[in-house]
Motif scaffolding. Sequence first.
Motif, PDB file in Angstrom:
ATOM      1  N   GLY A   1      69.179  32.209  22.946  1.00  0.00           N
ATOM      2  CA  GLY A   1      69.386  30.810  22.643  1.00  0.00           C
ATOM      3  C   GLY A   1      70.826  30.409  22.884  1.00  0.00           C
ATOM      4  O   GLY A   1      71.548  31.052  23.658  1.00  0.00           O
ATOM      5  N   HIS A   2      71.259  29.377  22.169  1.00  0.00           N
ATOM      6  CA  HIS A   2      72.558  28.762  22.443  1.00  0.00           C
ATOM      7  C   HIS A   2      73.749  29.574  21.952  1.00  0.00           C
ATOM      8  O   HIS A   2      74.880  29.257  22.298  1.00  0.00           O
ATOM      9  N   SER A   3      73.507  30.603  21.160  1.00  0.00           N
ATOM     10  CA  SER A   3      74.619  31.362  20.566  1.00  0.00           C
ATOM     11  C   SER A   3      74.528  32.846  20.890  1.00  0.00           C
ATOM     12  O   SER A   3      74.330  33.685  20.006  1.00  0.00           O
ATOM     13  N   PRO A   4      74.697  33.214  22.156  1.00  0.00           N
ATOM     14  CA  PRO A   4      74.594  34.629  22.520  1.00  0.00           C
ATOM     15  C   PRO A   4      75.665  35.495  21.876  1.00  0.00           C
ATOM     16  O   PRO A   4      75.494  36.708  21.770  1.00  0.00           O
ATOM     17  N   PHE A   5      76.759  34.863  21.419  1.00  0.00           N
ATOM     18  CA  PHE A   5      77.817  35.638  20.745  1.00  0.00           C
ATOM     19  C   PHE A   5      77.322  36.238  19.435  1.00  0.00           C
ATOM     20  O   PHE A   5      77.901  37.203  18.933  1.00  0.00           O
ATOM     21  N   PHE A   6      76.261  35.699  18.854  1.00  0.00           N
ATOM     22  CA  PHE A   6      75.617  36.289  17.683  1.00  0.00           C
ATOM     23  C   PHE A   6      74.297  36.963  18.044  1.00  0.00           C
ATOM     24  O   PHE A   6      73.952  38.000  17.498  1.00  0.00           O
ATOM     25  N   ALA A   7      73.534  36.351  18.953  1.00  0.00           N
ATOM     26  CA  ALA A   7      72.211  36.874  19.286  1.00  0.00           C
ATOM     27  C   ALA A   7      72.288  38.190  20.060  1.00  0.00           C
ATOM     28  O   ALA A   7      71.474  39.089  19.847  1.00  0.00           O
ATOM     29  N   ASP A   8      73.262  38.307  20.956  1.00  0.00           N
ATOM     30  CA  ASP A   8      73.388  39.510  21.787  1.00  0.00           C
ATOM     31  C   ASP A   8      74.842  39.713  22.195  1.00  0.00           C
ATOM     32  O   ASP A   8      75.185  39.620  23.375  1.00  0.00           O
ATOM     33  N   PRO A   9      75.735  39.991  21.231  1.00  0.00           N
ATOM     34  CA  PRO A   9      77.157  40.111  21.582  1.00  0.00           C
ATOM     35  C   PRO A   9      77.443  41.254  22.549  1.00  0.00           C
ATOM     36  O   PRO A   9      78.314  41.122  23.424  1.00  0.00           O
TER      37      PRO A   9
END
Length: 237
Positions: free
Chosen positions: A215-223
């Motif tokens: 989604g819009h926040s890959p820094f949390f979803a898949d860092p």
Amino acid sequence: MSDFLLIHGSCHGAWCWRDVIPALEALGHSARAIDLPGHGEDKTPVGEVTLEAYADAILAAIEAPVVLVGHSMAGFPITAAAEKAPEKIAQLVYLCAYAPAGSVSLVQMRQAAPRQPLLPALEKSADGLCFTVKPDMAREVFYHDCPDAAVAFAIPRLCPQPIAPQATPLAVTERSRALPRDYIRCTDDRTIPPEYQVTMTGGWPDHRVHSLRTGHSPFFADPQGLARLLHDIAGAG
């Protein structure tokens, strides 16, 4: 190895990169993030925040050329910085970001999208200077695929987003277009429609357009996955 400067999007701050910075460092890079004016720990009053102030804050944080990564609305600030001082930037990376072209504002670009999934989650301030994200909708639009702990960390830190920088047209010239530019599309984005990310990169060389299944926040979803992709992008120059 590269020096990464990471720039957050609307309503966020440097805090959103907390998991990506160590992941990049583990790959041998240096990485850091800043708060744009009026965000995070920066206390610039909302009414004094401008697109130029965003660009100046980015450039003030650079000593030697960096790989400049902009998430979401930060596509405009990183481009504005590149227009002012391209010599300070080795490479631009747009992470599910608005990639400005011509002489339009972010507001105009957002209005041109085929869908407006973010709008129901926004609440404009009484003075019209900023907007906030409704806490009960933040997960749906920003963090639907992120771990619970990351969501609990993020939502209380969301801040008001000044509108003036997003309503300011940016003239894009060869000063920024001549730099190496890469785009990372997020294929399950619920803030900036994935199909609009395809539109914004129409005509870009294929090897400069990449995808993450987040989604819009890959820094949390898949860092880790984001860090590996940034590593590959910087290596390709």
